[in-house]
Design an enzyme around this catalytic site. Structure first.
Site, PDB file in Angstrom:
ATOM      1  N   GLU A  31      80.410  54.456  40.098  1.00  0.00           N
ATOM      2  CA  GLU A  31      81.816  54.729  39.775  1.00  0.00           C
ATOM      3  C   GLU A  31      82.692  53.727  40.515  1.00  0.00           C
ATOM      4  O   GLU A  31      82.539  53.550  41.720  1.00  0.00           O
ATOM      5  CB  GLU A  31      82.152  56.154  40.225  1.00  0.00           C
ATOM      6  CG  GLU A  31      83.576  56.566  39.945  1.00  0.00           C
ATOM      7  CD  GLU A  31      83.902  57.913  40.594  1.00  0.00           C
ATOM      8  OE1 GLU A  31      83.951  58.914  39.870  1.00  0.00           O
ATOM      9  OE2 GLU A  31      84.101  57.943  41.816  1.00  0.00           O
ATOM     10  N   TYR A  91      89.889  53.250  35.903  1.00  0.00           N
ATOM     11  CA  TYR A  91      88.672  53.962  36.324  1.00  0.00           C
ATOM     12  C   TYR A  91      87.528  53.536  35.414  1.00  0.00           C
ATOM     13  O   TYR A  91      87.685  53.528  34.185  1.00  0.00           O
ATOM     14  CB  TYR A  91      88.901  55.473  36.183  1.00  0.00           C
ATOM     15  CG  TYR A  91      87.662  56.306  36.454  1.00  0.00           C
ATOM     16  CD1 TYR A  91      87.451  56.883  37.699  1.00  0.00           C
ATOM     17  CD2 TYR A  91      86.689  56.502  35.455  1.00  0.00           C
ATOM     18  CE1 TYR A  91      86.315  57.626  37.957  1.00  0.00           C
ATOM     19  CE2 TYR A  91      85.550  57.253  35.715  1.00  0.00           C
ATOM     20  CZ  TYR A  91      85.372  57.816  36.964  1.00  0.00           C
ATOM     21  OH  TYR A  91      84.245  58.553  37.213  1.00  0.00           O
TER      22      TYR A  91
END
Ligand code: GDP
Ligand code: MN
Length: 398
Positions: free
Chosen positions: A200, A112
């Site tokens: 993101e 991530y």
């Protein structure tokens, strides 16, 4: 402002960040054609993904890996004919009208990474975790130490040493660490250049070793952006990506009249000038046991037309059982507002109780205008101050 994943992937690709090739389609037929094209180019896996402004698609069944044209057809048909429901959508789900059809990839590891505005630190911050692919909120709750943060200097931006440090912290070594650090620097640069408030990549993946890439490759296979609306005037290319079908229709319409409107769950419509006054109006309604149906700031120079449109939008919400108008006349004169209220109340037609509180410049004149209009607008009451107004409107909705 948000954009779709297929648009986000284009931004990444333009910034030289590796993403698998793909295309956006709007019909089952086009999805099949695109899947066939990808298979023909030598790929054995294709991924079909619903393009909506909400995550959690994987678990909802709106990200599907397919190995044939028939499977592609079934996946595309499912997504274009069912509403997607995930923890990030309203309970009734979202209609899907666009799909991304892209080359599927094998995954050895999911990571991530994100860059966002960290208000507490007053800096942009790089966030990363070895636990990618899953919801980051769940990781933050169960295992907060797994979330790595690197504040970025507001002027210098991300430094190469910070990118390398984070790449190593993510467990990348050798060529992968170099690729990862390079990707992070490009991502931070893109974030800055596009006036993003968040980007993101979840997941950022490592592919398994192959003959061509013995150590594997770092690839972005999902991307989400938020942009600062106040910077759109200088981000024409980003602004052009706006998809109005993904937004609340009333909020969009309000925006075209220069009104800041946010729909809420309560039954008391609010028409206020100034964001701070709008917030305190909502607070005082709650204090007296009511629930605001919306936030609405008509702006400092609320014209008669803006007030009329604001009434129309508020009353367009069938949940609204009463309306509170709270205007402070500073630069704006209360008598002008009073006239606007009276004329627009007549054009729009009020079926529900209306409570008006005005204060400031020319308020005495304004009160006379409202007083004189009481027979024409029987549902209207005037209030002497904010508390009086809140009590009256809360009482009127029962
Ligand atoms: P989200 O659920 O809306 O965040 O959608 P994502 O694009 O992140 O996809 C969800 C999950 O599907 C990912 O975490 C992966 O595990 C899986 N996935 C997505 N694309 C691929 C792909 O090309 N290959 C493989 N093997 N899995 C994928
Ligand atoms: Mn994702």
């Amino acid at each position: 402002m948000k954009i779709h994943e297929y648009q986000a992937r284009q931004l990444l690709a333009d910034a030289d960040i590796p993403v698998p090739a793909g295309a956006m389609v709007q019909t089952v037929e086009a999805a099949v054609t695109e899947a066939k094209r990808i298979f023909a180019s030598g790929e054995s896996l294709v991924v079909i993904k619903a393009q909506v402004h909400a995550g959690g698609r994987g678990k909802a069944g709106f990200v599907k890996l397919v190995r044939s044209a028939d499977e592609a057809e079934a996946a595309a048909r499912f997504m274009l004919t069912n509403r997607m429901v995930s923890p990030q959508t309203p309970p009734e789900g979202l209609k899907v009208t666009r799909l991304l059809v892209a080359a599927g990839v094998d995954i050895a590891k999911e990571l991530y990474v994100a860059v966002l505005v960290d208000r507490a630190r007053r800096t942009n911050t790089l966030i990363a975790s070895r636990e990618g692919g899953v919801e980051i909120e769940a990781v933050a709750e169960k295992n907060p130490d797994a979330i790595l943060k690197e504040p970025l200097d507001p002027i210098m931006g991300m430094q190469p040493w910070q990118a390398r440090k984070m790449a190593f912290a993510l467990g990348l070594t050798g060529k992968l660490a170099t690729q990862g650090a390079d990707l992070l620097l490009k991502l931070a640069k893109l974030f800055r250049e596009t006036d993003a408030s968040m980007v993101e990549i979840n997941p950022l993946i490592i592919t398994p070793p192959t003959a061509a890439h013995p150590e594997g490759r770092v690839l972005a296979i999902d991307a989400k952006f938020n942009f600062d609306d106040n910077a759109l005037f200088r981000q024409k290319a980003i602004e052009a990506m706006f998809d109005p079908t993904e937004e609340n229709a009333a909020e969009l319409e309000a925006h075209t009249y220069g009104l800041s409107y946010v729909a809420l769950d309560g039954n008391i419509g609010c028409l206020v000038n100034g964001a701070g006054l709008a917030m305190s109006t909502m607070d005082i309604i709650k204090l007296h046991g009511g629930e605001p149906a919306n936030f609405l700031d008509v702006g400092g120079s609320a014209s008669e037309e803006a007030v009329t449109q604001a009434f129309r939008i508020i009353l367009g919400d069938k949940a609204v059982k009463g309306v509170l108008v709270n205007i402070f006349g500073g630069i704006m004169q209360c008598d002008k507002i009073a006239r606007a209220i009276v004329s627009s109340a007549k054009t729009v037609g009020f079926q529900v109780p209306l409570v008006v509180r005005l204060e400031g410049t020319n308020v005495a004149e304004a009160r006379k205008i409202l007083e004189a209009a009481k027979t024409e607008i029987p549902s209207m009451q005037t209030a002497t101050d904010l508390t009086d107004a809140a009590k009256k409107v809360c009482a009127s909705v029962g």
